[in-house]
Design a protein around this motif. Structure first.
Motif, PDB file in Angstrom:
ATOM      1  N   ALA A   1       0.976  -1.134  -0.069  1.00  0.00           N
ATOM      2  CA  ALA A   1      -0.019   0.048   0.155  1.00  0.00           C
ATOM      3  C   ALA A   1       0.644   1.236   0.018  1.00  0.00           C
ATOM      4  O   ALA A   1       0.442   2.375  -0.738  1.00  0.00           O
ATOM      5  CB  ALA A   1      -0.865  -0.017   1.248  1.00  0.00           C
TER       6      ALA A   1
ATOM      7  N   LYS B   1       2.114   2.079  -3.526  1.00  0.00           N
ATOM      8  CA  LYS B   1       0.823   2.347  -4.472  1.00  0.00           C
ATOM      9  C   LYS B   1       0.376   3.875  -4.036  1.00  0.00           C
ATOM     10  O   LYS B   1      -0.009   4.617  -4.935  1.00  0.00           O
ATOM     11  CB  LYS B   1      -0.203   1.451  -4.090  1.00  0.00           C
ATOM     12  N   SER B   2       0.622   4.252  -2.555  1.00  0.00           N
ATOM     13  CA  SER B   2       0.160   5.644  -2.211  1.00  0.00           C
ATOM     14  C   SER B   2       1.094   6.583  -2.657  1.00  0.00           C
ATOM     15  O   SER B   2       0.522   7.932  -2.815  1.00  0.00           O
ATOM     16  CB  SER B   2       0.027   5.432  -0.754  1.00  0.00           C
ATOM     17  N   CYS B   3       2.347   6.173  -2.842  1.00  0.00           N
ATOM     18  CA  CYS B   3       3.326   7.315  -3.124  1.00  0.00           C
ATOM     19  C   CYS B   3       3.323   8.082  -4.811  1.00  0.00           C
ATOM     20  O   CYS B   3       3.502   7.227  -5.657  1.00  0.00           O
ATOM     21  CB  CYS B   3       4.900   7.170  -3.007  1.00  0.00           C
ATOM     22  N   LEU B   4       2.868   9.146  -4.706  1.00  0.00           N
ATOM     23  CA  LEU B   4       2.608   9.687  -5.983  1.00  0.00           C
ATOM     24  C   LEU B   4       3.942  10.210  -6.633  1.00  0.00           C
ATOM     25  O   LEU B   4       3.851  10.485  -7.843  1.00  0.00           O
ATOM     26  CB  LEU B   4       1.537  10.890  -6.030  1.00  0.00           C
ATOM     27  N   VAL B   5       4.996  10.120  -6.019  1.00  0.00           N
ATOM     28  CA  VAL B   5       6.247  10.620  -6.509  1.00  0.00           C
ATOM     29  C   VAL B   5       7.207   9.590  -6.720  1.00  0.00           C
ATOM     30  O   VAL B   5       8.261   9.808  -6.893  1.00  0.00           O
ATOM     31  CB  VAL B   5       6.733  11.874  -5.884  1.00  0.00           C
TER      32      VAL B   5
ATOM     33  N   CYS C   1       4.296  13.978   2.119  1.00  0.00           N
ATOM     34  CA  CYS C   1       2.826  14.139   1.956  1.00  0.00           C
ATOM     35  C   CYS C   1       2.241  13.368   3.062  1.00  0.00           C
ATOM     36  O   CYS C   1       1.080  13.476   3.122  1.00  0.00           O
ATOM     37  CB  CYS C   1       2.225  13.833   0.445  1.00  0.00           C
ATOM     38  N   MET C   2       2.913  12.334   3.399  1.00  0.00           N
ATOM     39  CA  MET C   2       2.167  11.490   4.400  1.00  0.00           C
ATOM     40  C   MET C   2       1.307  10.235   3.988  1.00  0.00           C
ATOM     41  O   MET C   2       0.485   9.806   4.889  1.00  0.00           O
ATOM     42  CB  MET C   2       1.398  12.178   5.586  1.00  0.00           C
ATOM     43  N   ALA C   3       1.226  10.411   2.721  1.00  0.00           N
ATOM     44  CA  ALA C   3       0.313   9.311   2.328  1.00  0.00           C
ATOM     45  C   ALA C   3       0.695   7.794   2.603  1.00  0.00           C
ATOM     46  O   ALA C   3      -0.448   6.985   3.046  1.00  0.00           O
ATOM     47  CB  ALA C   3       0.302   9.284   0.630  1.00  0.00           C
TER      48      ALA C   3
ATOM     49  N   VAL D   1       2.493   6.953   5.129  1.00  0.00           N
ATOM     50  CA  VAL D   1       2.329   6.658   6.733  1.00  0.00           C
ATOM     51  C   VAL D   1       0.709   6.393   6.797  1.00  0.00           C
ATOM     52  O   VAL D   1       0.289   5.693   7.786  1.00  0.00           O
ATOM     53  CB  VAL D   1       2.596   7.899   7.517  1.00  0.00           C
ATOM     54  N   ALA D   2      -0.314   7.072   6.199  1.00  0.00           N
ATOM     55  CA  ALA D   2      -1.666   7.022   6.306  1.00  0.00           C
ATOM     56  C   ALA D   2      -1.978   5.544   5.610  1.00  0.00           C
ATOM     57  O   ALA D   2      -3.142   4.919   6.156  1.00  0.00           O
ATOM     58  CB  ALA D   2      -2.364   8.058   5.726  1.00  0.00           C
ATOM     59  N   ALA D   3      -1.331   5.086   4.673  1.00  0.00           N
ATOM     60  CA  ALA D   3      -1.819   4.039   3.916  1.00  0.00           C
ATOM     61  C   ALA D   3      -1.384   2.729   4.499  1.00  0.00           C
ATOM     62  O   ALA D   3      -2.269   1.573   4.414  1.00  0.00           O
ATOM     63  CB  ALA D   3      -1.478   4.159   2.389  1.00  0.00           C
ATOM     64  N   CYS D   4      -0.256   2.506   5.050  1.00  0.00           N
ATOM     65  CA  CYS D   4       0.224   1.160   5.480  1.00  0.00           C
ATOM     66  C   CYS D   4      -0.891   0.496   6.445  1.00  0.00           C
ATOM     67  O   CYS D   4      -0.948   0.995   7.659  1.00  0.00           O
ATOM     68  CB  CYS D   4       1.464   1.296   6.078  1.00  0.00           C
ATOM     69  N   PRO D   5      -1.272  -0.548   6.235  1.00  0.00           N
ATOM     70  CA  PRO D   5      -2.330  -1.186   7.039  1.00  0.00           C
ATOM     71  C   PRO D   5      -1.728  -1.840   8.258  1.00  0.00           C
ATOM     72  O   PRO D   5      -2.525  -2.341   9.241  1.00  0.00           O
ATOM     73  CB  PRO D   5      -3.033  -2.196   6.135  1.00  0.00           C
TER      74      PRO D   5
ATOM     75  N   ALA E   1       5.185   2.488   8.000  1.00  0.00           N
ATOM     76  CA  ALA E   1       5.620   3.784   7.621  1.00  0.00           C
ATOM     77  C   ALA E   1       5.534   4.682   8.404  1.00  0.00           C
ATOM     78  O   ALA E   1       4.403   5.317   8.916  1.00  0.00           O
ATOM     79  CB  ALA E   1       5.189   4.253   6.200  1.00  0.00           C
TER      80      ALA E   1
ATOM     81  N   HIS F   1       3.180  17.652 -10.523  1.00  0.00           N
ATOM     82  CA  HIS F   1       3.729  16.369 -10.407  1.00  0.00           C
ATOM     83  C   HIS F   1       2.749  15.184  -9.533  1.00  0.00           C
ATOM     84  O   HIS F   1       2.965  14.103  -9.938  1.00  0.00           O
ATOM     85  CB  HIS F   1       5.163  16.493  -9.979  1.00  0.00           C
TER      86      HIS F   1
ATOM     87  N   CYS G   1      -2.742  17.985   0.718  1.00  0.00           N
ATOM     88  CA  CYS G   1      -1.803  17.207   0.896  1.00  0.00           C
ATOM     89  C   CYS G   1      -0.469  17.959   1.551  1.00  0.00           C
ATOM     90  O   CYS G   1       0.343  17.232   2.145  1.00  0.00           O
ATOM     91  CB  CYS G   1      -1.099  16.357  -0.505  1.00  0.00           C
TER      92      CYS G   1
ATOM     93  N   SER H   1       1.986  19.130   0.271  1.00  0.00           N
ATOM     94  CA  SER H   1       3.350  19.121  -0.273  1.00  0.00           C
ATOM     95  C   SER H   1       3.862  20.258  -0.655  1.00  0.00           C
ATOM     96  O   SER H   1       5.176  20.319  -0.599  1.00  0.00           O
ATOM     97  CB  SER H   1       3.165  18.127  -1.247  1.00  0.00           C
TER      98      SER H   1
ATOM     99  N   LEU I   1      -6.438   8.875  -2.992  1.00  0.00           N
ATOM    100  CA  LEU I   1      -5.482   7.928  -3.126  1.00  0.00           C
ATOM    101  C   LEU I   1      -6.386   6.593  -3.323  1.00  0.00           C
ATOM    102  O   LEU I   1      -5.888   5.831  -3.868  1.00  0.00           O
ATOM    103  CB  LEU I   1      -4.450   7.674  -1.982  1.00  0.00           C
TER     104      LEU I   1
ATOM    105  N   ARG J   1      -5.448   4.810  -6.710  1.00  0.00           N
ATOM    106  CA  ARG J   1      -4.317   3.834  -6.447  1.00  0.00           C
ATOM    107  C   ARG J   1      -5.098   2.659  -6.002  1.00  0.00           C
ATOM    108  O   ARG J   1      -3.993   1.757  -5.383  1.00  0.00           O
ATOM    109  CB  ARG J   1      -3.525   4.566  -5.472  1.00  0.00           C
TER     110      ARG J   1
ATOM    111  N   ILE K   1      -6.414   1.563  -3.080  1.00  0.00           N
ATOM    112  CA  ILE K   1      -5.999   1.249  -2.035  1.00  0.00           C
ATOM    113  C   ILE K   1      -7.376   1.384  -1.193  1.00  0.00           C
ATOM    114  O   ILE K   1      -8.319   2.351  -1.114  1.00  0.00           O
ATOM    115  CB  ILE K   1      -4.957   2.123  -1.188  1.00  0.00           C
TER     116      ILE K   1
ATOM    117  N   PHE L   1      -6.951   3.841   5.441  1.00  0.00           N
ATOM    118  CA  PHE L   1      -6.767   5.154   5.853  1.00  0.00           C
ATOM    119  C   PHE L   1      -7.599   5.691   7.235  1.00  0.00           C
ATOM    120  O   PHE L   1      -7.409   6.766   7.844  1.00  0.00           O
ATOM    121  CB  PHE L   1      -7.203   6.113   4.788  1.00  0.00           C
TER     122      PHE L   1
ATOM    123  N   HIS M   1      -2.881   1.030  14.097  1.00  0.00           N
ATOM    124  CA  HIS M   1      -2.444  -0.105  13.237  1.00  0.00           C
ATOM    125  C   HIS M   1      -1.332  -1.032  13.626  1.00  0.00           C
ATOM    126  O   HIS M   1      -1.515  -2.362  13.620  1.00  0.00           O
ATOM    127  CB  HIS M   1      -1.991   0.328  11.660  1.00  0.00           C
TER     128      HIS M   1
END
Ligand code: SF4
Ligand code: SF4
Ligand code: FES
Lengths: 144, 258
Positions: free
Chosen positions: A60, A63-67, A89-91, A93-97, A101, B140, B171, B173, B220, B224, B226, B231, B238
């Motif tokens: 996850a 997949k969540s990292c947009l960069v 962006c913390m995506a 950190v928020a996504a890992c089940p 992260a 980006h 976000c 960023s 996301l 993506r 997910i 979330f 978690h």
């Protein structure tokens, strides 16, 4: 990928040596960094579970990292975070089940387990061998 | 493999590497404000200037923005010659005049021994150095919620029509990577406001801690693939859940073996 990180909670005593080893293995400004492994109460008598990144196949965080700052190291199998690319962006950190992260507030950076580049320090220090890094038997190996 | 010389040392680089990347890899400190590995270089801030020459140039040299200059075989690079330092100082001096209140510019200036600008200070100059890093990162990431608007002296970074941007996901960023920390946002227990738009932050269903905005999480989840449920629990909870789940399994095997 010839080795696998194996966690065996049955013998974990919750001594937190791995946590300490990890923090010292990932220093910044010559101070210990944030640990990426945490022995946590498993909910039963004398039962601890060292929780750390499982380097998921369909991860996850990746997949969540947009960069594309998170990429698998083909040699170690670890999903590594490229700090230069990360935009915080913390995506992930928020996504890992599994919550693996993490934000390291001390250095204002997102961090995760990198298997120490192929020789996880925590496994060396675990006194009961609840953590180990073992060769994968040929027959279990995924092609390549 | 490309071979070049940086400050007298022979170094190797890959075709297509930019000079600044190689310089940094060598542990050499060249200032930069508009550079980020995640996005294409733009050469906006001019601070990463270095001096280059070649054997066959017979002592002739020129200045280039290293973030935009691809490595070449036989290049001879100097990052801290008297001429480069002088040029860098002039640039910093100009920044200091234009952005007299920016702590980042002041830090840079003091690093180069500049305590006051030799130019006329711009009264009420803000801290945005117009490097465009925020807009490049936002684009980006696929949002393009902000851009350069206006012309000349009125140029600024803003959402379209300077209204609360619909394409923004909150976000952060842009703000997190602004070299001069100019982009403001506010955060309270359950919301976050940036570029004049307020977002709900997604609170952990167990402890209430919020990591990102609901808008960003939904984006996301959708783009993506997910599960949104991922979330809805924070990283701390978690990890606790993971321990409890594995704990149940371990306890079960214990009981079976007993
Ligand atoms: S925090 Fe960094 S590594 Fe994680 S998703 Fe965002 S950019 Fe990628
Ligand atoms: S907070 Fe909004 S404007 Fe800033 S990078 Fe994210 S989407 Fe773009
Ligand atoms: S970093 Fe090269 S011009 Fe800004």
């Amino acid at each position: 990928m010839n080795f696998r990180f194996v966690v065996n909670p049955e013998v974990c005593t919750g001594c937190r040596t791995c946590e300490l080893a990890c923090a010292f293995a990932h220093p910044h400004d010559s101070k210990p960094g944030k640990s990426r492994i945490y022995p946590i109460d498993g909910g039963f008598k004398e039962l601890w579970v060292p929780v750390t990144c499982l380097q998921c196949d369909d991860a996850a965080c990746v997949k969540s990292c947009l960069v594309d700052a998170l990429k698998r190291n083909p040699v170690t199998g670890a999903i590594e975070l490229n700090r230069e690319m990360c935009v915080m962006c913390m995506a992930c950190v928020a996504a890992c089940p599994f919550g693996c992260a993490l934000l390291d507030p001390g250095q204002d950076a997102v961090v995760k387990c990198d298997l120490c580049g192929g020789d996880p320090v925590c496994a060396h220090f675990c006194p009961t061998k609840a953590l180990s890094y073992v060769p994968i038997k040929k027959k279990d190996r995924i092609a390549g | 493999m490309i071979k070049l010389t940086i400050n007298g040392k022979l170094v190797q680089a890959d075709e297509g590497d930019m000079l600044l990347t190689v310089i940094r890899r060598e542990g050499i400190d060249v200032p930069s404000q508009c550079h980020h590995q995640a996005v294409e270089p733009s050469g906006a801030c001019r601070l990463c200037m270095v001096e280059i020459t070649r054997q066959e140039w017979d002592g002739w040299s020129k200045f280039v923005t290293s973030c935009l200059y691809p490595v070449e075989d036989g290049l001879i690079v100097t990052t801290h010659s008297a001429k480069v330092i002088q040029l860098r100082k002039t640039i910093i001096d100009l920044y200091l005049a234009r952005h007299p209140n920016s702590t980042e510019i002041m830090r840079l200036a003091s690093e180069y021994g500049i305590t006051r600008t030799t130019y006329e200070t711009v009264v009420d100059g803000d801290d945005c150095i117009m490097c465009g890093l925020c807009t490049r990162i936002c684009a980006h990431m696929g949002f393009s919620a902000i851009s350069t608007v206006g012309r000349g002296h009125d140029k600024e970074i803003a959402p379209p029509l300077k209204e609360a941007p619909t394409d923004c996901t909150g976000c952060l960023s842009c703000a997190n990577n602004c070299p001069t920390n100019f982009i403001e946002f506010t955060r309270d227990s359950n919301s976050l406001t940036i570029w004049g738009r307020t977002f709900e932050t997604l609170a952990c269903s167990q402890c209430g801690k919020a990591t990102i905005t609901r808008e960003f999480a939904e984006h996301l989840s959708k783009t993506r693939d997910i599960p949104i449920a991922y979330f809805e629990v924070c990283d701390d909870c978690h990890r606790k859940e993971t321990a409890k789940t594995m704990g149940r399994v371990v306890n079960w095997t214990r009981e079976v073996q007993a």
